[in-house]
Write a protein that holds these residues in place. Structure first.
Motif, mmCIF file in Angstrom:
data_model
loop_
_atom_site.group_PDB
_atom_site.id
_atom_site.type_symbol
_atom_site.label_atom_id
_atom_site.label_comp_id
_atom_site.label_asym_id
_atom_site.label_seq_id
_atom_site.Cartn_x
_atom_site.Cartn_y
_atom_site.Cartn_z
ATOM 1 N N ARG A 45 0.907 -1.384 -0.063
ATOM 2 C CA ARG A 45 0.008 0.015 0.035
ATOM 3 C C ARG A 45 0.798 1.372 -0.055
ATOM 4 N N PHE A 46 1.942 1.140 0.524
ATOM 5 C CA PHE A 46 2.962 2.378 0.650
ATOM 6 C C PHE A 46 3.558 2.747 -0.665
ATOM 7 N N ASP A 144 13.596 7.308 0.456
ATOM 8 C CA ASP A 144 12.461 7.934 0.852
ATOM 9 C C ASP A 144 11.305 7.201 1.081
ATOM 10 N N PRO A 145 11.235 6.190 1.944
ATOM 11 C CA PRO A 145 9.987 5.528 2.071
ATOM 12 C C PRO A 145 8.921 6.201 2.746
ATOM 13 N N ASP A 146 7.808 5.907 2.518
ATOM 14 C CA ASP A 146 6.650 6.521 3.231
ATOM 15 C C ASP A 146 6.794 6.442 4.776
ATOM 16 N N ALA A 147 6.636 7.622 5.334
ATOM 17 C CA ALA A 147 6.814 7.941 6.920
ATOM 18 C C ALA A 147 6.188 6.920 7.966
ATOM 19 N N ALA A 148 4.865 6.360 7.394
ATOM 20 C CA ALA A 148 4.205 5.446 8.146
ATOM 21 C C ALA A 148 4.756 3.950 7.996
ATOM 22 N N ASN A 149 5.608 3.712 6.986
ATOM 23 C CA ASN A 149 6.220 2.367 6.677
ATOM 24 C C ASN A 149 7.207 2.287 7.663
ATOM 25 N N GLU A 150 6.778 1.619 8.847
ATOM 26 C CA GLU A 150 8.123 1.691 9.924
ATOM 27 C C GLU A 150 8.763 0.313 9.729
ATOM 28 N N LYS A 151 8.206 -0.596 9.112
ATOM 29 C CA LYS A 151 9.027 -1.779 8.569
ATOM 30 C C LYS A 151 10.072 -1.587 7.694
ATOM 31 N N ALA A 152 9.921 -0.701 6.427
ATOM 32 C CA ALA A 152 11.021 -0.339 5.508
ATOM 33 C C ALA A 152 11.787 0.449 6.164
ATOM 34 N N ILE A 153 11.548 1.503 6.839
ATOM 35 C CA ILE A 153 12.598 2.284 7.705
ATOM 36 C C ILE A 153 13.443 1.363 8.589
ATOM 37 N N ALA A 159 20.088 -2.266 7.066
ATOM 38 C CA ALA A 159 20.933 -2.391 6.148
ATOM 39 C C ALA A 159 22.082 -1.418 6.092
ATOM 40 N N GLY A 160 22.065 -0.689 7.016
ATOM 41 C CA GLY A 160 23.153 0.428 6.838
ATOM 42 C C GLY A 160 22.992 1.812 6.496
ATOM 43 N N PHE A 161 21.751 2.071 6.202
ATOM 44 C CA PHE A 161 21.128 3.490 5.798
ATOM 45 C C PHE A 161 21.174 4.322 7.142
ATOM 46 N N GLU A 162 21.394 5.581 7.111
ATOM 47 C CA GLU A 162 21.432 6.386 8.280
ATOM 48 C C GLU A 162 20.111 6.992 8.186
ATOM 49 N N VAL A 163 19.268 6.952 9.091
ATOM 50 C CA VAL A 163 17.884 7.508 8.914
ATOM 51 C C VAL A 163 17.969 8.894 9.179
ATOM 52 N N GLY A 164 17.225 9.680 8.173
ATOM 53 C CA GLY A 164 17.334 11.105 8.309
ATOM 54 C C GLY A 164 15.938 11.662 8.638
ATOM 55 N N PRO A 165 15.808 13.017 8.307
ATOM 56 C CA PRO A 165 14.395 13.667 8.781
ATOM 57 C C PRO A 165 13.176 13.206 7.837
ATOM 58 N N GLU A 166 12.211 13.403 8.749
ATOM 59 C CA GLU A 166 10.774 13.273 8.113
ATOM 60 C C GLU A 166 10.599 14.509 7.135
ATOM 61 N N VAL A 167 9.983 14.358 5.994
ATOM 62 C CA VAL A 167 9.942 15.445 5.044
ATOM 63 C C VAL A 167 8.601 15.285 4.231
ATOM 64 N N VAL A 168 7.967 16.284 3.699
ATOM 65 C CA VAL A 168 6.921 16.075 2.849
ATOM 66 C C VAL A 168 7.239 16.457 1.253
ATOM 67 N N LYS A 183 4.349 12.245 3.072
ATOM 68 C CA LYS A 183 5.141 12.429 4.224
ATOM 69 C C LYS A 183 6.077 11.040 4.003
ATOM 70 N N ALA A 184 7.437 11.451 3.959
ATOM 71 C CA ALA A 184 8.398 10.328 3.818
ATOM 72 C C ALA A 184 9.691 10.652 4.775
ATOM 73 N N ARG A 185 10.201 9.398 5.075
ATOM 74 C CA ARG A 185 11.330 9.759 6.059
ATOM 75 C C ARG A 185 12.547 9.206 4.878
ATOM 76 N N LEU A 186 13.337 10.173 5.084
ATOM 77 C CA LEU A 186 14.718 10.228 4.060
ATOM 78 C C LEU A 186 15.670 9.235 4.811
ATOM 79 N N ALA A 187 16.492 8.384 4.130
ATOM 80 C CA ALA A 187 17.478 7.522 4.676
ATOM 81 C C ALA A 187 18.497 7.426 3.614
#
Length: 191
Positions: A45-46, A144-153, A159-168, A183-187
């Protein structure tokens, strides 16, 4: 078509104890029904394509295939399609309005195919092969996964990605494509 049918591929990596991962360009005509089956699934769905038809998926990937800056790929494990992988130049994408893109950045999107037989280490091994491919000639990946997709984040962080800010991510409304605001979460993954 069977899984053993050979397709032209961009990248191949043998992963000990896992199998051979091949990355090949999406062929909109050949792959639309397969991709539709994945993106129409509730777990995807995301991805934002749950309500699309096979013809719409074909059109979306035909458009993507016409661009020099965005690319769609199928990842195959030992010949079986197992994931959709997209890359894009951040400067040519709406994500560039949300962070300062650097030379050598490459954007990535990743969608696992649904599976009735989960396999321990599957996602980690596949993602390692795909990020190795994507980092070829690059210095950093941005997701830039959906900010609500906690599993992907969480998966990206493992996997070694640095999780960054939430953005629109702003809406894109062009004659050839419409993408709603999200709304996405950058990584970020640096080589």
């Amino acid at each position: 078509m069977t899984a053993t049918t050979e397709h032209e591929y961009e990248y191949e990596q043998a992963v000990d104890g896992f199998g051979t991962v091949r990355v090949e360009r999406v062929d909109p005509d050949r792959d639309a029904a397969l991709i539709h089956g994945w993106v129409a699934n509730e777990r995807a769905r995301f991805w934002g394509m749950k309500e699309t038809t096979v013809d719409q998926v074909r059109e979306i990937y035909a458009h993507l295939d016409s661009l020099d800056t965005h690319h769609g790929f199928l990842a195959r494990l030992d010949g079986e399609p197992v994931a959709l992988f997209q890359t894009y130049e951040p400067e040519a994408d709406r994500v560039s309005e949300c962070y300062e893109a650097r030379p050598g950045d490459l954007g990535v999107h990743f969608l696992l195919a649904p599976s009735d037989a989960p396999r321990p280490g599957f996602t980690a091994n596949l993602l390692t092969a795909l990020t190795t491919y994507a980092l070829t000639g690059r210095t950093r990946l941005v997701a830039d996964p959906d900010a609500a997709n906690e599993k992907a984040i969480a998966r990206l962080a493992r996997a070694g990605f640095e999780v960054g800010p939430e953005v629109v991510l702003p809406e894109v409304d062009l004659p050839e494509v419409f993408i709603p605001e999200k709304k996405a979460r950058l990584a970020f993954l640096t080589r």
